[in-house]
Design a protein around this motif. Structure first.
Motif, PDB file in Angstrom:
ATOM      1  N   HIS A   1       0.821  -1.212   0.000  1.00  0.00           N
ATOM      2  CA  HIS A   1       0.000   0.000   0.000  1.00  0.00           C
ATOM      3  C   HIS A   1       0.856   1.263   0.000  1.00  0.00           C
ATOM      4  N   ILE A   2       2.088   1.163   0.527  1.00  0.00           N
ATOM      5  CA  ILE A   2       3.012   2.292   0.504  1.00  0.00           C
ATOM      6  C   ILE A   2       3.617   2.447  -0.893  1.00  0.00           C
ATOM      7  N   THR A   3       4.066   1.343  -1.468  1.00  0.00           N
ATOM      8  CA  THR A   3       4.617   1.371  -2.824  1.00  0.00           C
ATOM      9  C   THR A   3       3.575   1.850  -3.821  1.00  0.00           C
ATOM     10  N   ASP A   4       2.354   1.376  -3.652  1.00  0.00           N
ATOM     11  CA  ASP A   4       1.270   1.748  -4.562  1.00  0.00           C
ATOM     12  C   ASP A   4       1.023   3.257  -4.543  1.00  0.00           C
ATOM     13  N   GLU A   5       1.131   3.849  -3.377  1.00  0.00           N
ATOM     14  CA  GLU A   5       0.958   5.302  -3.287  1.00  0.00           C
ATOM     15  C   GLU A   5       2.058   6.018  -4.054  1.00  0.00           C
ATOM     16  N   GLY A   6       3.300   5.491  -3.965  1.00  0.00           N
ATOM     17  CA  GLY A   6       4.386   6.084  -4.739  1.00  0.00           C
ATOM     18  C   GLY A   6       4.134   5.982  -6.233  1.00  0.00           C
ATOM     19  N   ILE A   7       3.664   4.816  -6.674  1.00  0.00           N
ATOM     20  CA  ILE A   7       3.350   4.621  -8.098  1.00  0.00           C
ATOM     21  C   ILE A   7       2.253   5.577  -8.536  1.00  0.00           C
TER      22      ILE A   7
ATOM     23  N   ASP B   1       0.982   1.074  10.782  1.00  0.00           N
ATOM     24  CA  ASP B   1       1.229   0.498  12.111  1.00  0.00           C
ATOM     25  C   ASP B   1       1.176  -1.025  12.098  1.00  0.00           C
ATOM     26  N   LYS B   2       0.236  -1.597  11.348  1.00  0.00           N
ATOM     27  CA  LYS B   2       0.116  -3.057  11.291  1.00  0.00           C
ATOM     28  C   LYS B   2       1.328  -3.686  10.612  1.00  0.00           C
ATOM     29  N   ASP B   3       1.880  -2.997   9.623  1.00  0.00           N
ATOM     30  CA  ASP B   3       3.082  -3.505   8.950  1.00  0.00           C
ATOM     31  C   ASP B   3       4.254  -3.552   9.924  1.00  0.00           C
ATOM     32  N   ILE B   4       4.402  -2.496  10.705  1.00  0.00           N
ATOM     33  CA  ILE B   4       5.483  -2.458  11.689  1.00  0.00           C
ATOM     34  C   ILE B   4       5.328  -3.597  12.693  1.00  0.00           C
ATOM     35  N   ALA B   5       4.117  -3.795  13.173  1.00  0.00           N
ATOM     36  CA  ALA B   5       3.876  -4.841  14.173  1.00  0.00           C
ATOM     37  C   ALA B   5       4.224  -6.216  13.618  1.00  0.00           C
TER      38      ALA B   5
ATOM     39  N   ALA C   1      13.894  16.562  -0.344  1.00  0.00           N
ATOM     40  CA  ALA C   1      13.896  15.100  -0.409  1.00  0.00           C
ATOM     41  C   ALA C   1      13.045  14.646  -1.597  1.00  0.00           C
ATOM     42  N   PRO C   2      13.218  13.391  -2.045  1.00  0.00           N
ATOM     43  CA  PRO C   2      12.471  12.909  -3.210  1.00  0.00           C
ATOM     44  C   PRO C   2      10.957  13.020  -3.024  1.00  0.00           C
ATOM     45  N   THR C   3      10.292  13.626  -3.998  1.00  0.00           N
ATOM     46  CA  THR C   3       8.861  13.887  -3.894  1.00  0.00           C
ATOM     47  C   THR C   3       8.052  12.601  -3.813  1.00  0.00           C
ATOM     48  N   THR C   4       8.348  11.640  -4.666  1.00  0.00           N
ATOM     49  CA  THR C   4       7.619  10.370  -4.658  1.00  0.00           C
ATOM     50  C   THR C   4       7.720   9.697  -3.296  1.00  0.00           C
ATOM     51  N   SER C   5       8.911   9.719  -2.721  1.00  0.00           N
ATOM     52  CA  SER C   5       9.114   9.097  -1.411  1.00  0.00           C
ATOM     53  C   SER C   5       8.297   9.797  -0.340  1.00  0.00           C
ATOM     54  N   GLN C   6       8.175  11.107  -0.442  1.00  0.00           N
ATOM     55  CA  GLN C   6       7.411  11.851   0.566  1.00  0.00           C
ATOM     56  C   GLN C   6       5.929  11.488   0.530  1.00  0.00           C
ATOM     57  N   TYR C   7       5.371  11.371  -0.669  1.00  0.00           N
ATOM     58  CA  TYR C   7       3.969  10.976  -0.757  1.00  0.00           C
ATOM     59  C   TYR C   7       3.768   9.557  -0.220  1.00  0.00           C
ATOM     60  N   ALA C   8       4.707   8.654  -0.543  1.00  0.00           N
ATOM     61  CA  ALA C   8       4.608   7.292  -0.025  1.00  0.00           C
ATOM     62  C   ALA C   8       4.701   7.276   1.495  1.00  0.00           C
ATOM     63  N   ALA C   9       5.525   8.165   2.054  1.00  0.00           N
ATOM     64  CA  ALA C   9       5.702   8.216   3.505  1.00  0.00           C
ATOM     65  C   ALA C   9       4.443   8.696   4.212  1.00  0.00           C
ATOM     66  N   VAL C  10       3.667   9.562   3.573  1.00  0.00           N
ATOM     67  CA  VAL C  10       2.390   9.974   4.156  1.00  0.00           C
ATOM     68  C   VAL C  10       1.506   8.751   4.362  1.00  0.00           C
ATOM     69  N   GLU C  11       1.446   7.893   3.341  1.00  0.00           N
ATOM     70  CA  GLU C  11       0.665   6.657   3.453  1.00  0.00           C
ATOM     71  C   GLU C  11       1.242   5.754   4.537  1.00  0.00           C
ATOM     72  N   ALA C  12       2.567   5.668   4.619  1.00  0.00           N
ATOM     73  CA  ALA C  12       3.208   4.802   5.613  1.00  0.00           C
ATOM     74  C   ALA C  12       2.848   5.220   7.031  1.00  0.00           C
TER      75      ALA C  12
ATOM     76  N   GLU D   1       1.874  18.170   4.303  1.00  0.00           N
ATOM     77  CA  GLU D   1       1.051  17.060   4.789  1.00  0.00           C
ATOM     78  C   GLU D   1       1.899  16.042   5.534  1.00  0.00           C
ATOM     79  N   LEU D   2       3.073  15.755   5.018  1.00  0.00           N
ATOM     80  CA  LEU D   2       3.952  14.791   5.680  1.00  0.00           C
ATOM     81  C   LEU D   2       4.466  15.357   7.003  1.00  0.00           C
ATOM     82  N   ARG D   3       4.830  16.594   7.016  1.00  0.00           N
ATOM     83  CA  ARG D   3       5.314  17.206   8.264  1.00  0.00           C
ATOM     84  C   ARG D   3       4.217  17.230   9.322  1.00  0.00           C
ATOM     85  N   GLN D   4       3.006  17.451   8.899  1.00  0.00           N
ATOM     86  CA  GLN D   4       1.887  17.431   9.849  1.00  0.00           C
ATOM     87  C   GLN D   4       1.681  16.030  10.412  1.00  0.00           C
TER      88      GLN D   4
END
Length: 388
Positions: free
Chosen positions: A44-50, A283-287, A267-278, A68-71
């Protein structure tokens, strides 16, 4: 006139790289040397980057990063630790946590300022202090203290030129953590001596057992003197996305952003959008990943016990730091011979500071099948050395 910077010439190359270079030419080798999750980035994180690429979101963001990411990062830190950082002025998105460390040191230090660096530690801290014009002052952490920094060790290292302390817990390479109770006397000394703390918390989401991660920036009196460095590489398996962040007092964040502006832009724009999703939905992925790492951690501890290899129980990150002092070889000699004879790569503890001599860093960010085969090879190697 000499063409090269003397500070750079004086820097030793990373003690890790030579093992990676050798392993790359050994098709049957197993490497337990890389500090990188073996999981793919959750889909779901990769998909957001795509999706952002498909929508043409390939522009520069602001120097500080997507608002949005900083928030989201500000809200996450407030939820975890009860401290609110202003997303407009105290949050900076960086190219990995490593850039954040470099920016913090360059923003803080004037030439000759001393920075206390407890070792064993991540290989970039001491070189980054030197490149920023500072003087690294190392503290040798002790196995008998579970590689935690004590107030006595810190106070003994402080001089009238000390400007900052670098903390890295959960720790690479030892897997040690520091609890809130451990950090309180460190915070008291930082306040007493007017020190700034750069707290590298990249492994904050990977702790095991009864002690959750404690952020020194959340302790009384520490918010205004702490720069927290974190990122998405370890917790979300996003190493190649190269995305980190710094939480800093406004006066420091402003200068860090200035350096970042001139050297990186953003920082890379695509990565930032993916990080918002992350950060919103990861949380479930981390667990899930943390549970798997914990199982591997317990497996390695048991294997070390069986083969008679001394190792304290790490409570964070994904590294073991077993002691090999009884085997009569230096860390580098042990690691080099192990690679040659058993095609198993580990990292000598001396790569992380002189006090790492006599230890090995072994990563358990690998599949259980790889770890089983690796432990068979390590056990066979140790038996041979003990016999003869």
């Amino acid at each position: 006139m000499k063409p090269l910077n003397q500070t750079v010439l004086d820097m030793k190359p990373s003690g890790i790289r030579k093992f990676f270079d050798i392993v790359s030419e050994m098709p049957n080798a197993i490497s337990l040397g890389v500090g990188e999750p073996d999981f793919d980035t959750p889909w779901h994180i990769t998909d957001e980057g795509i999706y952002t690429l498909e929508k043409g979101r390939t522009f520069y963001t602001s120097n500080s990063g997507l608002m949005e990411l900083r928030q989201e990062i500000s809200a996450w830190y407030a939820r975890k630790y009860g401290v609110h950082k202003d997303p407009a002025t105290e949050v900076l998105i960086t190219v990995g946590g490593s850039e954040g460390i470099d920016l913090a040191l360059r923003a803080l230090l004037s030439r000759g300022d001393e920075v206390i660096v407890p070792e064993p530690c991540y290989v970039s801290y001491v070189p980054c202090v030197a490149l920023a014009g500072g003087v690294p002052v190392t503290i040798s952490l002790k196995n008998e203290n579970r590689f935690k920094l004590t107030a006595e060790e810190l106070e003994a290292a402080i001089t009238d030129r000390t400007k900052a302390l670098v903390l890295s817990f959960p720790n690479n390479p030892t897997g040690a953590i520091m609890t809130k109770e451990d950090l309180l006397p460190i915070a008291e000394l930082a306040i007493k001596h007017d020190l700034y703390v750069i707290s590298d918390e990249i492994y904050s989401e990977l702790t095991y057992g009864k002690h959750p991660h404690a952020s020194i920036g959340a302790l009384p009196g520490m918010e205004e003197r702490t720069i927290v460095i974190n990122g998405f590489s370890k917790a979300y398996a996003m190493t190649g996305w190269r995305l980190g962040y710094a939480l800093a007092p406004q006066v420091i964040a402003k200068e860090m952003t200035k350096i970042h502006q001139f050297c990186i832009m953003c920082a890379p724009t695509t990565s930032q959008y993916a990080a918002v999703e992350a950060i919103k939905n990861g949380d479930k992925d981390i667990a899930k990943m943390r549970e798997s790492y914990d199982m591997r951690r317990r497996f390695l501890l048991k294997q070390f016990e069986i083969m008679g290899l001394s190792c304290f129980e790490p409570e964070g990150a994904f590294y073991m730091f077993p002691c090999i002092k009884d085997l009569g070889m230096s860390s580098d000699e042990f690691a080099t011979t192990l690679l040659r004879e058993e095609e198993l790569a580990v990292v000598p503890g001396s790569a992380f500071g002189d006090c790492g001599e006599g230890f090995l860093r072994i990563s358990y960010a690998y599949s259980i099948d790889e770890l089983r085969e690796a432990m068979d090879r390590l056990s066979r190697f140790i038996r041979k050395k003990k016999q003869g």
